[in-house]
Design a protein around this motif. Structure first.
Motif, PDB file in Angstrom:
ATOM      1  N   UNK A   3       0.848  -1.181   0.000  1.00  0.00           N
ATOM      2  CA  UNK A   3       0.000   0.000   0.000  1.00  0.00           C
ATOM      3  C   UNK A   3       0.887   1.236   0.000  1.00  0.00           C
ATOM      4  N   UNK A   4       0.581   2.159  -0.892  1.00  0.00           N
ATOM      5  CA  UNK A   4       1.361   3.389  -0.993  1.00  0.00           C
ATOM      6  C   UNK A   4       0.416   4.552  -0.755  1.00  0.00           C
ATOM      7  N   UNK A   5       0.571   5.187   0.389  1.00  0.00           N
ATOM      8  CA  UNK A   5      -0.297   6.286   0.775  1.00  0.00           C
ATOM      9  C   UNK A   5       0.413   7.614   0.563  1.00  0.00           C
ATOM     10  N   UNK A   6      -0.376   8.638   0.284  1.00  0.00           N
ATOM     11  CA  UNK A   6       0.166   9.995   0.188  1.00  0.00           C
ATOM     12  C   UNK A   6      -0.934  10.982   0.542  1.00  0.00           C
ATOM     13  N   UNK A   7      -0.520  12.189   0.772  1.00  0.00           N
ATOM     14  CA  UNK A   7      -1.446  13.223   1.176  1.00  0.00           C
ATOM     15  C   UNK A   7      -1.345  13.456   2.671  1.00  0.00           C
ATOM     16  N   UNK A   8      -2.318  14.116   3.219  1.00  0.00           N
ATOM     17  CA  UNK A   8      -2.287  14.436   4.628  1.00  0.00           C
ATOM     18  C   UNK A   8      -1.510  15.711   4.876  1.00  0.00           C
ATOM     19  N   UNK A   9      -1.423  16.086   6.145  1.00  0.00           N
ATOM     20  CA  UNK A   9      -0.716  17.291   6.511  1.00  0.00           C
ATOM     21  C   UNK A   9      -1.474  18.109   7.527  1.00  0.00           C
ATOM     22  N   UNK A  10      -1.110  19.377   7.605  1.00  0.00           N
ATOM     23  CA  UNK A  10      -1.699  20.297   8.572  1.00  0.00           C
ATOM     24  C   UNK A  10      -2.566  21.304   7.829  1.00  0.00           C
ATOM     25  N   UNK A  11      -3.773  21.493   8.324  1.00  0.00           N
ATOM     26  CA  UNK A  11      -4.701  22.425   7.689  1.00  0.00           C
ATOM     27  C   UNK A  11      -5.550  23.077   8.763  1.00  0.00           C
ATOM     28  N   UNK A  85     -12.967  20.415   6.939  1.00  0.00           N
ATOM     29  CA  UNK A  85     -12.316  19.659   8.004  1.00  0.00           C
ATOM     30  C   UNK A  85     -12.518  20.305   9.363  1.00  0.00           C
ATOM     31  N   UNK A  86     -12.614  19.454  10.367  1.00  0.00           N
ATOM     32  CA  UNK A  86     -12.821  19.885  11.737  1.00  0.00           C
ATOM     33  C   UNK A  86     -11.652  19.398  12.595  1.00  0.00           C
ATOM     34  N   UNK A  87     -11.403  20.047  13.722  1.00  0.00           N
ATOM     35  CA  UNK A  87     -10.329  19.565  14.603  1.00  0.00           C
ATOM     36  C   UNK A  87     -10.518  18.109  15.002  1.00  0.00           C
ATOM     37  N   UNK A  88     -11.749  17.666  15.134  1.00  0.00           N
ATOM     38  CA  UNK A  88     -11.991  16.265  15.519  1.00  0.00           C
ATOM     39  C   UNK A  88     -11.673  15.274  14.408  1.00  0.00           C
ATOM     40  N   UNK A  89     -11.348  15.761  13.221  1.00  0.00           N
ATOM     41  CA  UNK A  89     -10.882  14.877  12.153  1.00  0.00           C
ATOM     42  C   UNK A  89      -9.395  14.574  12.290  1.00  0.00           C
ATOM     43  N   UNK A  90      -8.729  15.217  13.210  1.00  0.00           N
ATOM     44  CA  UNK A  90      -7.305  14.977  13.430  1.00  0.00           C
ATOM     45  C   UNK A  90      -7.070  13.534  13.830  1.00  0.00           C
ATOM     46  N   UNK A  91      -6.224  12.859  13.063  1.00  0.00           N
ATOM     47  CA  UNK A  91      -5.963  11.441  13.297  1.00  0.00           C
ATOM     48  C   UNK A  91      -4.909  10.970  12.307  1.00  0.00           C
ATOM     49  N   UNK A 121      -5.842  18.985  11.976  1.00  0.00           N
ATOM     50  CA  UNK A 121      -6.708  20.130  11.698  1.00  0.00           C
ATOM     51  C   UNK A 121      -6.653  21.059  12.902  1.00  0.00           C
ATOM     52  N   UNK A 122      -6.189  22.252  12.671  1.00  0.00           N
ATOM     53  CA  UNK A 122      -6.069  23.221  13.757  1.00  0.00           C
ATOM     54  C   UNK A 122      -7.327  24.077  13.840  1.00  0.00           C
ATOM     55  N   UNK A 123      -7.640  24.478  15.046  1.00  0.00           N
ATOM     56  CA  UNK A 123      -8.854  25.290  15.250  1.00  0.00           C
ATOM     57  C   UNK A 123      -8.574  26.766  15.113  1.00  0.00           C
TER      58      UNK A 123
END
Length: 123
Positions: A3-11, A85-91, A121-123
């Motif tokens: 499996x090759x995953x990409x994406x994600x980060x801080x928003x 996106x919401x802060x509770x999506x942080x994972x 996800x920052x608030x």
């Protein structure tokens, strides 16, 4: 299964991110492919799944209307577009190529997992 995953980060909250996961050589046609996530000190939970054979999609209630899963059957690749996106999506988000459904829950049949990609996800 590789499996090759990409994406994600801080928003910031309200923003968008897109995850992708490729599974070269995947032969698990009878299973869906998609995503789970795990927040700190919480259990891994189902997020979204795509059935390549008929295009059916499934979502956790917490992400319905905000996340969209899509894919390329020929490339055994799935994408997760995450909007509003919401802060509770942080994972940490994990790709799973072997999603099944039973007893009222989605699960990974063979415990095939990607390395995970952090979404913050920052608030």
């Amino acid at each position: 299964v590789q499996l090759v995953e990409s994406g994600g980060g801080l928003v910031q909250a309200g923003g968008s991110l897109r995850l992708s996961c490729a599974a070269p050589g995947r032969t698990l046609e009878s299973y869906a492919m998609g995503w789970f996530r795990q927040a700190p000190r919480q259990e891994r939970e189902f997020v979204a799944a795509l059935v390549f054979s008929n295009g059916s999609t499934y979502y956790a209630d917490s992400v319905k209307g905000r996340f969209t899963i899509s894919g390329d059957n020929a490339e055994n690749t799935v994408y997760l577009q995450m909007d509003s996106l919401k802060p509770e999506d942080t994972a940490v988000y994990y790709c799973a190529p072997d999603i099944a459904y039973g007893a009222g829950t989605y699960y990974s049949e063979f415990d095939y997992w990607g390395q995970g990609t952090q979404v913050t996800v920052s608030s």
